[in-house]
Write a protein that holds these residues in place. Structure first.
Motif, PDB file in Angstrom:
ATOM      1  N   ALA A   1      46.691  45.808  36.510  1.00 25.77           N
ATOM      2  CA  ALA A   1      46.388  44.460  36.012  1.00 25.77           C
ATOM      3  C   ALA A   1      46.727  43.392  37.053  1.00 25.77           C
ATOM      4  O   ALA A   1      46.076  42.334  37.096  1.00 25.77           O
ATOM      5  N   GLN A   2      47.706  43.662  37.906  1.00 25.32           N
ATOM      6  CA  GLN A   2      48.099  42.662  38.907  1.00 25.32           C
ATOM      7  C   GLN A   2      47.062  42.536  40.032  1.00 25.32           C
ATOM      8  O   GLN A   2      46.999  41.510  40.707  1.00 25.32           O
ATOM      9  N   THR A   3      46.263  43.575  40.234  1.00 20.10           N
ATOM     10  CA  THR A   3      45.290  43.564  41.329  1.00 20.10           C
ATOM     11  C   THR A   3      43.846  43.472  40.861  1.00 20.10           C
ATOM     12  O   THR A   3      42.999  42.898  41.555  1.00 20.10           O
ATOM     13  N   ASN A   4      43.541  44.018  39.678  1.00 18.78           N
ATOM     14  CA  ASN A   4      42.145  44.110  39.237  1.00 18.78           C
ATOM     15  C   ASN A   4      41.746  43.072  38.195  1.00 18.78           C
ATOM     16  O   ASN A   4      40.562  42.883  37.931  1.00 18.78           O
ATOM     17  N   ALA A   5      42.731  42.421  37.560  1.00 18.66           N
ATOM     18  CA  ALA A   5      42.420  41.486  36.473  1.00 18.66           C
ATOM     19  C   ALA A   5      42.035  40.115  37.017  1.00 18.66           C
ATOM     20  O   ALA A   5      42.462  39.698  38.099  1.00 18.66           O
TER      21      ALA A   5
ATOM     22  N   ALA B   1      37.262  49.387  37.486  1.00 12.99           N
ATOM     23  CA  ALA B   1      36.790  48.118  36.924  1.00 12.99           C
ATOM     24  C   ALA B   1      37.461  46.939  37.634  1.00 12.99           C
ATOM     25  O   ALA B   1      38.573  47.056  38.160  1.00 12.99           O
ATOM     26  N   ARG B   2      36.763  45.808  37.609  1.00 12.95           N
ATOM     27  CA  ARG B   2      37.288  44.590  38.224  1.00 12.95           C
ATOM     28  C   ARG B   2      36.951  43.383  37.348  1.00 12.95           C
ATOM     29  O   ARG B   2      35.996  43.394  36.566  1.00 12.95           O
ATOM     30  N   GLY B   3      37.762  42.342  37.519  1.00 15.18           N
ATOM     31  CA  GLY B   3      37.461  41.066  36.881  1.00 15.18           C
ATOM     32  C   GLY B   3      37.401  41.132  35.369  1.00 15.18           C
ATOM     33  O   GLY B   3      38.242  41.757  34.709  1.00 15.18           O
ATOM     34  N   ALA B   4      36.374  40.493  34.804  1.00 13.45           N
ATOM     35  CA  ALA B   4      36.248  40.384  33.347  1.00 13.45           C
ATOM     36  C   ALA B   4      36.094  41.750  32.688  1.00 13.45           C
ATOM     37  O   ALA B   4      36.586  41.964  31.575  1.00 13.45           O
ATOM     38  N   GLU B   5      35.413  42.662  33.371  1.00 15.36           N
ATOM     39  CA  GLU B   5      35.254  44.000  32.812  1.00 15.36           C
ATOM     40  C   GLU B   5      36.614  44.693  32.694  1.00 15.36           C
ATOM     41  O   GLU B   5      36.919  45.325  31.670  1.00 15.36           O
ATOM     42  N   PHE B   6      37.422  44.574  33.743  1.00 12.03           N
ATOM     43  CA  PHE B   6      38.774  45.160  33.683  1.00 12.03           C
ATOM     44  C   PHE B   6      39.567  44.530  32.545  1.00 12.03           C
ATOM     45  O   PHE B   6      40.248  45.234  31.788  1.00 12.03           O
ATOM     46  N   ASP B   7      39.515  43.215  32.441  1.00 11.39           N
ATOM     47  CA  ASP B   7      40.291  42.509  31.416  1.00 11.39           C
ATOM     48  C   ASP B   7      39.976  43.052  30.017  1.00 11.39           C
ATOM     49  O   ASP B   7      40.873  43.303  29.213  1.00 11.39           O
ATOM     50  N   ARG B   8      38.694  43.224  29.727  1.00  5.16           N
ATOM     51  CA  ARG B   8      38.277  43.696  28.402  1.00  5.16           C
ATOM     52  C   ARG B   8      38.725  45.136  28.160  1.00  5.16           C
ATOM     53  O   ARG B   8      39.270  45.453  27.095  1.00  5.16           O
ATOM     54  N   ILE B   9      38.535  45.999  29.154  1.00  2.00           N
ATOM     55  CA  ILE B   9      38.929  47.402  29.001  1.00  2.00           C
ATOM     56  C   ILE B   9      40.445  47.512  28.823  1.00  2.00           C
ATOM     57  O   ILE B   9      40.937  48.230  27.934  1.00  2.00           O
TER      58      ILE B   9
END
Length: 232
Positions: A101-105, A157-165
């Protein structure tokens, strides 16, 4: 004649004074005792209280000794063992998820939730390893294949996609184990397990709240948890 009368009067005065002094002397101890009746009754009271206190202490020590003799090894049920394994496996995938989460969110709320996961599960992981060793319960060194798949999914995953997952996977996982923790805390006869369940309860509740604070948890995730925890 006058001298004789004077002598008689003098003798009467001497006798009267002596009698008064004797009466006064005989009254003094009684008067002292009466004023110090608080002293005598107090002394007796303290004596009885002290004896009673020693008796109660002796009885208490005997009772404690009897309780110590009655208490033996506390049982560790299969539910207790399953609980320790589940806590261990949770840390093995949720700590890496918190790091990701610290790198991909892209969301600060998701990054904050990741920090809470890293901190909370690091402490729980130390506790579960200590308790498992004390109780002789074997615990795994890796997450389940399903949990490893979730980590892989987040790695890609990255960004918004990571956040949702992240928000939905972690909220579903925490919601399911939250119900299990309550059952273990309520039913376990083992002191260590109850202590562990109390700590896990506080940690998971914190994680539920920070995950919900992201605003990204779907209604489908809540429905999934409800179905999982509803008694069949």
């Amino acid at each position: 004649m006058v001298l004789a009368v004077c002598a008689v009067i003098a003798t009467v005065l001497i006798v009267t004074r002596g009698g008064d002094e004797e009466a006064s002397a005989s009254q003094t101890p009684a008067g002292t005792t009466a004023q110090n009746g608080y002293g005598q009754s107090g002394t007796e009271g303290y004596g009885h209280s002290s004896d009673a206190g020693h008796g109660a202490a002796a009885e208490g020590s005997a009772a404690q000794g009897g309780q110590a003799e009655r208490s033996g090894p506390q049982p560790v049920t299969e539910v207790d063992k399953t609980f320790l394994v589940a806590v261990r496996q949770a840390g093995l995938w949720e700590i890496p998820a918190g790091r990701l989460a610290q790198t991909n969110a892209s969301s600060e709320a998701v990054k904050r939730a990741g920090l809470h996961l890293m901190d909370g599960h690091s402490k729980l992981d130390q506790l579960v390893r200590e308790d498992a060793e004390i109780l002789g319960v074997p615990i795994p060194d890796q997450a389940t294949p399903e949990q490893q798949g979730w980590v892989k999914q987040m790695e890609n995953a990255r960004g918004a996609e990571f956040d949702r997952i992240f928000a939905n996977l972690l909220r579903a996982s925490h919601g399911k184990i939250f119900a299990t923790i309550g059952e273990v805390r309520a039913a376990s006869q083992n002191d260590l397990i109850r202590r562990h369940a109390r700590q896990a309860n506080q940690t998971v509740l914190d994680h539920l709240e920070v995950l919900e604070d992201t605003g990204l948890v779907d209604s489908a995730t809540f429905a999934e948890v409800e179905e999982a925890v509803t008694p069949k």
